[in-house]
Design a protein around this motif. Sequence first.
Motif, PDB file in Angstrom:
ATOM      1  N   GLY A   1     -48.158 -44.250 -13.871  1.00  0.00           N
ATOM      2  CA  GLY A   1     -49.497 -43.657 -13.813  1.00  0.00           C
ATOM      3  C   GLY A   1     -50.536 -44.553 -13.183  1.00  0.00           C
ATOM      4  N   GLY A   2     -50.164 -45.788 -12.863  1.00  0.00           N
ATOM      5  CA  GLY A   2     -51.108 -46.696 -12.205  1.00  0.00           C
ATOM      6  C   GLY A   2     -51.017 -46.599 -10.689  1.00  0.00           C
ATOM      7  N   ASN A   3     -51.618 -47.545  -9.954  1.00  0.00           N
ATOM      8  CA  ASN A   3     -51.573 -47.600  -8.489  1.00  0.00           C
ATOM      9  C   ASN A   3     -51.079 -48.959  -8.039  1.00  0.00           C
ATOM     10  N   SER A   4     -50.338 -48.964  -6.939  1.00  0.00           N
ATOM     11  CA  SER A   4     -49.918 -50.256  -6.390  1.00  0.00           C
ATOM     12  C   SER A   4     -49.771 -50.168  -4.882  1.00  0.00           C
ATOM     13  N   PHE A   5     -49.810 -51.333  -4.272  1.00  0.00           N
ATOM     14  CA  PHE A   5     -49.681 -51.376  -2.806  1.00  0.00           C
ATOM     15  C   PHE A   5     -48.219 -51.154  -2.422  1.00  0.00           C
ATOM     16  N   SER A   6     -47.987 -50.248  -1.445  1.00  0.00           N
ATOM     17  CA  SER A   6     -46.613 -49.976  -1.010  1.00  0.00           C
ATOM     18  C   SER A   6     -46.617 -49.444   0.426  1.00  0.00           C
ATOM     19  N   VAL A   7     -45.632 -49.859   1.199  1.00  0.00           N
ATOM     20  CA  VAL A   7     -45.488 -49.323   2.573  1.00  0.00           C
ATOM     21  C   VAL A   7     -44.226 -48.457   2.646  1.00  0.00           C
ATOM     22  N   GLU A   8     -43.840 -47.922   1.497  1.00  0.00           N
ATOM     23  CA  GLU A   8     -42.613 -47.139   1.402  1.00  0.00           C
ATOM     24  C   GLU A   8     -42.624 -45.938   2.359  1.00  0.00           C
ATOM     25  N   THR A   9     -43.760 -45.232   2.440  1.00  0.00           N
ATOM     26  CA  THR A   9     -43.811 -44.029   3.293  1.00  0.00           C
ATOM     27  C   THR A   9     -43.595 -44.408   4.761  1.00  0.00           C
ATOM     28  N   TYR A  10     -44.135 -45.551   5.183  1.00  0.00           N
ATOM     29  CA  TYR A  10     -43.945 -46.001   6.563  1.00  0.00           C
ATOM     30  C   TYR A  10     -42.491 -46.430   6.797  1.00  0.00           C
ATOM     31  N   ARG A  11     -41.939 -47.127   5.739  1.00  0.00           N
ATOM     32  CA  ARG A  11     -40.543 -47.559   5.848  1.00  0.00           C
ATOM     33  C   ARG A  11     -39.655 -46.327   6.002  1.00  0.00           C
ATOM     34  N   PHE A  12     -39.968 -45.269   5.229  1.00  0.00           N
ATOM     35  CA  PHE A  12     -39.179 -44.040   5.304  1.00  0.00           C
ATOM     36  C   PHE A  12     -39.279 -43.430   6.716  1.00  0.00           C
ATOM     37  N   PHE A  13     -40.519 -43.339   7.230  1.00  0.00           N
ATOM     38  CA  PHE A  13     -40.722 -42.707   8.547  1.00  0.00           C
ATOM     39  C   PHE A  13     -39.906 -43.421   9.624  1.00  0.00           C
ATOM     40  N   PHE A  14     -39.998 -44.761   9.603  1.00  0.00           N
ATOM     41  CA  PHE A  14     -39.346 -45.507  10.694  1.00  0.00           C
ATOM     42  C   PHE A  14     -37.841 -45.739  10.460  1.00  0.00           C
ATOM     43  N   SER A  15     -37.338 -45.256   9.302  1.00  0.00           N
ATOM     44  CA  SER A  15     -35.881 -45.341   9.094  1.00  0.00           C
ATOM     45  C   SER A  15     -35.244 -43.953   9.089  1.00  0.00           C
ATOM     46  N   ASP A  16     -36.104 -42.921   9.100  1.00  0.00           N
ATOM     47  CA  ASP A  16     -35.588 -41.557   9.079  1.00  0.00           C
ATOM     48  C   ASP A  16     -35.315 -41.072  10.508  1.00  0.00           C
ATOM     49  N   GLY A  17     -34.076 -40.687  10.766  1.00  0.00           N
ATOM     50  CA  GLY A  17     -33.686 -40.269  12.114  1.00  0.00           C
ATOM     51  C   GLY A  17     -34.482 -39.083  12.612  1.00  0.00           C
ATOM     52  N   TYR A  18     -34.725 -38.109  11.719  1.00  0.00           N
ATOM     53  CA  TYR A  18     -35.439 -36.897  12.143  1.00  0.00           C
ATOM     54  C   TYR A  18     -36.899 -37.214  12.517  1.00  0.00           C
ATOM     55  N   SER A  19     -37.545 -38.052  11.677  1.00  0.00           N
ATOM     56  CA  SER A  19     -38.939 -38.427  11.973  1.00  0.00           C
ATOM     57  C   SER A  19     -39.010 -39.169  13.307  1.00  0.00           C
ATOM     58  N   LEU A  20     -38.040 -40.077  13.502  1.00  0.00           N
ATOM     59  CA  LEU A  20     -38.050 -40.858  14.745  1.00  0.00           C
ATOM     60  C   LEU A  20     -37.779 -39.978  15.964  1.00  0.00           C
ATOM     61  N   SER A  21     -36.886 -38.982  15.795  1.00  0.00           N
ATOM     62  CA  SER A  21     -36.638 -38.102  16.949  1.00  0.00           C
ATOM     63  C   SER A  21     -37.867 -37.242  17.236  1.00  0.00           C
ATOM     64  N   ASN A  22     -38.618 -36.882  16.177  1.00  0.00           N
ATOM     65  CA  ASN A  22     -39.880 -36.133  16.397  1.00  0.00           C
ATOM     66  C   ASN A  22     -40.900 -37.003  17.139  1.00  0.00           C
ATOM     67  N   LEU A  23     -40.975 -38.270  16.710  1.00  0.00           N
ATOM     68  CA  LEU A  23     -41.899 -39.187  17.391  1.00  0.00           C
ATOM     69  C   LEU A  23     -41.461 -39.370  18.848  1.00  0.00           C
ATOM     70  N   SER A  24     -40.156 -39.470  19.023  1.00  0.00           N
ATOM     71  CA  SER A  24     -39.658 -39.714  20.373  1.00  0.00           C
ATOM     72  C   SER A  24     -39.885 -38.493  21.283  1.00  0.00           C
ATOM     73  N   ILE A  25     -39.682 -37.269  20.737  1.00  0.00           N
ATOM     74  CA  ILE A  25     -39.922 -36.072  21.571  1.00  0.00           C
ATOM     75  C   ILE A  25     -41.426 -35.948  21.891  1.00  0.00           C
ATOM     76  N   THR A  26     -42.278 -36.410  20.944  1.00  0.00           N
ATOM     77  CA  THR A  26     -43.732 -36.365  21.192  1.00  0.00           C
ATOM     78  C   THR A  26     -44.098 -37.328  22.314  1.00  0.00           C
ATOM     79  N   LEU A  27     -43.516 -38.522  22.251  1.00  0.00           N
ATOM     80  CA  LEU A  27     -43.790 -39.509  23.309  1.00  0.00           C
ATOM     81  C   LEU A  27     -43.251 -39.007  24.650  1.00  0.00           C
ATOM     82  N   TRP A  28     -42.056 -38.417  24.643  1.00  0.00           N
ATOM     83  CA  TRP A  28     -41.452 -37.902  25.881  1.00  0.00           C
ATOM     84  C   TRP A  28     -42.334 -36.793  26.478  1.00  0.00           C
TER      85      TRP A  28
END
Lengths: 346, 292
Positions: free
Chosen positions: B55-82
């Motif tokens: 129930g508290g708050n803490s610093f975390s970069v988990e969501t970013y770690r997930f995005f840059f390790s998730d194949g689908y997110s990365l392919s979406n980023l890559s198609i956007t860049l393309w």
Amino acid sequence: MSVLKIKDVSKIFPNGNVRAVDSFSLEVADGELVCLLGPSGSGKSTLLRMVGGFERPTSGEMTIDGEDITHVPPEKRPTGMVFQSHALWTHMNVFKNLAFGLKLRKVAPDEIKRRVEAVLDLVGLAGYGTRHVAQLSGGQQQRVALARSLVLEPKILLLDEPFASLDQHLRERLREEVRDIQQRLKITTLFVTHGQDEALSMADRIVVMRDGKTEQIDRPDVVYREPQTPFVAGFIGTMNLIEGNVANGIFSKAGYSTPLPVSDGPAILAVRPEALDLAVASEGSQGKVHRVTDYGTHGLVDLELNDATRVKAMVSHPDLFRAGQGVTLAPRAIAAYRDGVVIHRA
Amino acid sequence: MTAIDAGQPVLAAPERRRPIGLLLVAVPVLLVIWLIIWPIISAVIQTVWVKTPEGGNSFSVETYRFFFSDGYSLSNLSITLWTTGVCAILLLVVCLPIALYLRFSDSKVAAYVQGLAIFPMFVPSIILSFAFIRVLGPNGTVDLVFNAVGLPKIRSPYLTPWGPVIGLVWDNIPLTVLILLSGLGNVSNQAIEAARDVGAGKLALLWHIILPRISNSVLVAISFAVLGIFSAFTLPYVLGPAAPEMMGPFMQRTFRELFEPQTAITQAVITFGFCIVFGLFYVRSVARNQAP
């Protein structure tokens, strides 16, 4: 040996069917500097642009050293043009502006450097190669524009009112420099100007143009002293043009008369202010002094004939004349025109 | 002394005007802070200052770690860049000749060409999308015409990565043409004639004289196009493939269909990060080009 021949060249602009140049012919000899002089709209710039290849003639033929250039695009003509607004490329420094044309001709880098430095030296800008054009004054920019044309060693140099955007002092200095360079290089030059001082001081020959046609082609002194038409007489220098009538060998106009040995009829009497002597007359005056302007070295007297026709006379002692005084006129040299051509000169 | 006394109120005038000037700029500045700066800061904070199971708050970069390790997110980023890169290149290839023609043509046809080039500006993206489907989609006008003359069906770009590319290029033509045209207005006719006079052909003229003079306009046009295309939604959503998808539709689906607001915000922050890189590149390039 670079001779420019223009034969019966005309230019009709499709918009409004304007005939800018009308059956114009001219031959510019090797090393000669010819000035195209005329008022705005006389077709002088259009003619120069046709020689440069930027306008296509509607009819006629142009040759350089016998080679037909009438339909050759500007990039393939052996001409170099200096524009009124300098037209330097502001994204390049001075060296690059000059080297650009040489690079396009695939000249070796060492040769480019040598030629650019030589021509910068010629126009008095040695050491300015690395300067950005925006850092130069108007006069320096115009020298760079001239150098840019000269570095390519064109057969014909075309100058389109190159000093128009400069102040009077700089203009006088630059025209002397350009004339010196032109004579040193012996480059055939066609120069457009609407400034008669420029034309008279620089040209070997002057072409006076009006409505796309030639009014007179002659040496500057001849154009000044012996204008062939009333237009040239009025356009070059200051000239009194008095419209009157000739009867029994006497020209008369509003109380002023002078012998004129031509047939009876209307005539225009042309007298330069410096060729008109005045004498104060209490009786029998032919005109009245309107204003006296003292320029220090000489004076200019504005006269009014009896019908308010204005006449100017140059005098060496302006203090002898006052506004309102009656005077008599005694021309030392006159010309007379009828139907646009000279009929008498004395 | 009198003159100095008389001059005092005049000298003091700018001092008096200063609060009025500050008040005048305060409104737009506050709006920018409220509507742009604060949402950005808030979004970044929400993605790194996360709730813990306790129930508290803490610093975390988990969501970013997930995005840059998730194949689908990365392919979406890559198609956007393309898509963004291809659109930027195509926009230059299409718009530069149009702008050059409009700048240097004296023909009456130029006015009609300009009208046609500017026309897409007045067409909403959704209309444009359906027009695209009716023309280039399966059984669209092109197919019908081909069928009528006995030619085989085309491979429709609809629902392929080329669908958004065609739509986005068409949508961005007006602004790109207008910006390039404004840049070409600074290239004087005499500069062009002087180049021709020293021997420059059409290609040399374009490469050595025109392009260097309009480099700022090209940068501005491409930057605007890239910033718009990278975060585009409607055209990629309607015309693009279901997977991979561009960042716009990806964010919307993550938020609306997967009910993962924090992941969607992370995608938005990453999209913003790329856009700000383009923005900074543009500002740096323009500043460098304007330096004497």
